[in-house]
Enzyme design. Structure first.
Site, short mmCIF file in Angstrom:
data_model
loop_
_atom_site.label_atom_id
_atom_site.label_comp_id
_atom_site.label_asym_id
_atom_site.label_seq_id
_atom_site.Cartn_x
_atom_site.Cartn_y
_atom_site.Cartn_z
N MET A 19 32.63 -63.34 60.16
CA MET A 19 33.21 -64.44 60.93
C MET A 19 32.14 -65.51 61.15
O MET A 19 31.06 -65.22 61.69
CB MET A 19 33.74 -63.95 62.27
CG MET A 19 34.96 -63.06 62.17
SD MET A 19 35.53 -62.49 63.79
CE MET A 19 34.36 -61.13 64.07
N VAL A 20 32.44 -66.73 60.73
CA VAL A 20 31.49 -67.83 60.85
C VAL A 20 31.15 -68.05 62.32
O VAL A 20 32.02 -68.10 63.17
CB VAL A 20 32.06 -69.11 60.22
CG1 VAL A 20 31.16 -70.30 60.49
CG2 VAL A 20 32.25 -68.92 58.73
N CYS A 116 38.24 -67.22 52.17
CA CYS A 116 38.21 -68.22 53.24
C CYS A 116 38.99 -69.47 52.82
O CYS A 116 38.66 -70.08 51.80
CB CYS A 116 36.79 -68.60 53.59
SG CYS A 116 36.69 -69.78 54.96
N HIS A 183 42.64 -59.52 52.87
CA HIS A 183 43.28 -60.15 54.02
C HIS A 183 44.75 -60.36 53.63
O HIS A 183 45.04 -61.09 52.69
CB HIS A 183 42.62 -61.49 54.34
CG HIS A 183 43.13 -62.14 55.60
ND1 HIS A 183 42.29 -62.70 56.52
CD2 HIS A 183 44.38 -62.31 56.08
CE1 HIS A 183 43.01 -63.19 57.51
NE2 HIS A 183 44.29 -62.97 57.26
#
Length: 493
Positions: A19-20, A116, A183
């Protein structure tokens, strides 16, 4: 099938998702404390990593990958070495391999971000943009599998059709990767859209390598037992948790969620011990507080402008001071072993006016700093703007600044933990030597108190020979060019 010499088991694992801005060292260590088996770092771009130098930080007992602008891009430590996965953003096989070789001795595995959907990732052909280029995917993964000693994985999203998705993952499996994270949403979908457990299950039933299910936080995962339910619903080998872990990392604890305040305080302790930049610490804490941001504690957090102020907002002021003293002691011990590193800046110091002063921002008005006072005085006297020259000492990574005003140089003899603080100290020396107000609380300085506070991206205090935005407050990288930089975007995926 090609198999890397060093393997990591991806079966029946609880995994902290990349997670950024969230997956920095404090959060990864906290997740491990609460039961995560594997932790991913935030996505780091290949071009940025290739500019970095590997630095052993003896003060923090970490390995830092530091950019030319002195920002710590990736920090890790021995505790997580066998369980941290380095995730990169890349669109080029050779760059990806170069990054993998740069970090492979300090991590447990290498992952390529192929899911992403954010523009900052896709605009460079990275992230979800790779899903439309299977040939490039194959080349990147094959090159990594053959060229690095660590297990290689990738993280994808599902394609518009299940048939195309299954075709892609079978091609990915043939590259020899160790596992694949999926995902269960399409590229254009967001957390409010339902995750497709059926698509993940079809992938898991098609492939022989471990499939890691991701995307269940919004619909499925609110507590520990939900993780296993999600794994069974997707027939996956393991589960990767993102937002539910961001909101409360104790989601991995089989005994159940811990009180949020307890979790936040534990996170803060790691952040201080490992010199996490306060803006990153603050961001992660805000994600945990969520609807409580308007509470008294949330307002204190919002107002905090340093790690010390964050600690004070949570009743950890004494812990901050104790940790700072411990780190100072370590620096002193290192300096004692290598006394040659204590030299003054390598410039002619004759004629410099010196005082032993430090800048304590709590003693000054929020709208006024010594540098602002000095700049205002120079303008009134029609003098050239102050010029600051700052150097960093290699061993303890402390800073010293010399300010030049009207051809006279001024310097504090006390080295400081950040470039900005060192410059403020130099300004104090100049102002005090001239008998001028420096902006301390209670001082009369009408012309300055009427000035509006400048926007964060403006510099009201004059030109600098060197400029930087520093990554931490207690320890920095040794001598490098000091330059400006920006934080990563806020969103995770």
């Amino acid at each position: 099938m090609i198999v890397n010499s060093l393997s990591l088991c991806y079966h029946n694992k609880l995994i902290l998702a990349p997670m950024v801005r969230v997956g920095t060292l404090p959060m990864r260590l906290l997740a491990l404390d609460y039961g995560a088996d594997i932790v991913y770092c935030e996505e780091l771009i290949d071009l940025k990593m290739l500019q970095c130098k590997r630095v052993v930080n003896e003060v923090l007992s970490t390995v830092d990958f530091v950019a030319p602008d002195d920002r710590v891009v990736f920090r890790t430590c021995e505790r997580e070495q066998s369980r941290v996965i380095f995730q990169m953003g890349t669109s080029d096989a050779e760059r990806a391999l170069a990054v993998a070789r740069l970090v492979e001795n300090d991590v447990a595995g290498i992952d390529v971000n192929m899911g992403c959907p954010k523009e900052y990732s896709t605009k460079g052909g990275m992230g979800a943009a790779l899903l439309s280029d299977p040939d490039k995917i194959e080349k990147i993964l094959s090159t990594l599998v053959k060229g690095t000693r660590r297990p290689v994985t990738c993280k994808i999203r599902i394609l518009p059709s299940l048939e195309d998705t299954l075709s892609l993952v079978k091609r990915i499996e043939r590259t020899g990767i160790a596992a694949i994270a999926v995902h269960g949403r399409k590229r254009e979908e967001r957390p409010q859209h339902p995750v497709s457990c059926e698509a993940i299950k079809a992938i898991a039933e098609t492939l022989s390598i471990p499939v890691i299910a991701n995307g269940g936080s919004y619909d499925h995962i609110q507590e520990y037992l939900d993780i296993e339910d999600f794994r069974q619903a997707t027939a996956a080998s393991s589960v990767m948790v993102a937002r539910a872990a961001m909101w409360n990392p104790s989601i991995f604890l089989k005994e159940g969620l811990r009180p949020l305040e307890e979790v936040m305080k534990k996170y803060i302790r790691y952040a201080v011990q490992y010199d996490n930049h306060y803006t990153n610490t603050k961001y992660c804490l805000c994600q945990m507080l969520r609807e409580q941001l308007e509470s008294p504690q949330g307002k204190l957090l919002h107002a905090a402008q340093s790690s010390q102020e964050i600690c004070e907002a949570f009743g950890l002021g004494a812990f901050y001071e104790e940790t700072a003293r411990e780190l100072d002691t370590r620096r002193a011990e290192l300096l004692a072993r290598t006394p040659e590193a204590v030299e003054e800046p390598a410039e002619d110091t004759s004629g410099i006016i010196k005082m032993a002063v430090k800048f304590d921002r709590r003693a000054y008005s929020p709208q006024v700093t010594p540098k602002m006072c000095l700049l205002e005085w120079c303008r009134r006297e029609k003098l050239a703007q102050p010029v600051y020259e700052t150097v960093q000492r290699p061993l303890d990574r402390l800073f010293c600044s010399v300010v030049t005003v009207a051809e006279q140089k001024y310097q504090s003899t006390l080295w400081d933990k950040s470039k900005k603080l060192a410059e403020q100290a130099a300004a104090i020396v100049c102002l005090r030597s001239q008998g001028l107000p420096e902006g301390r609380l209670g001082e009369e300085s009408p012309s300055l108190h009427k000035r509006k506070r400048e926007a964060p991206d403006q510099d009201p205090e004059g030109p600098r020979v060197q400029e930087s935005a520093m990554p931490g407050e207690l320890c920095k990288k040794p001598f490098v060019a000091l330059g400006s930089g920006k934080d990563s975007p806020l969103e995770g995926w």
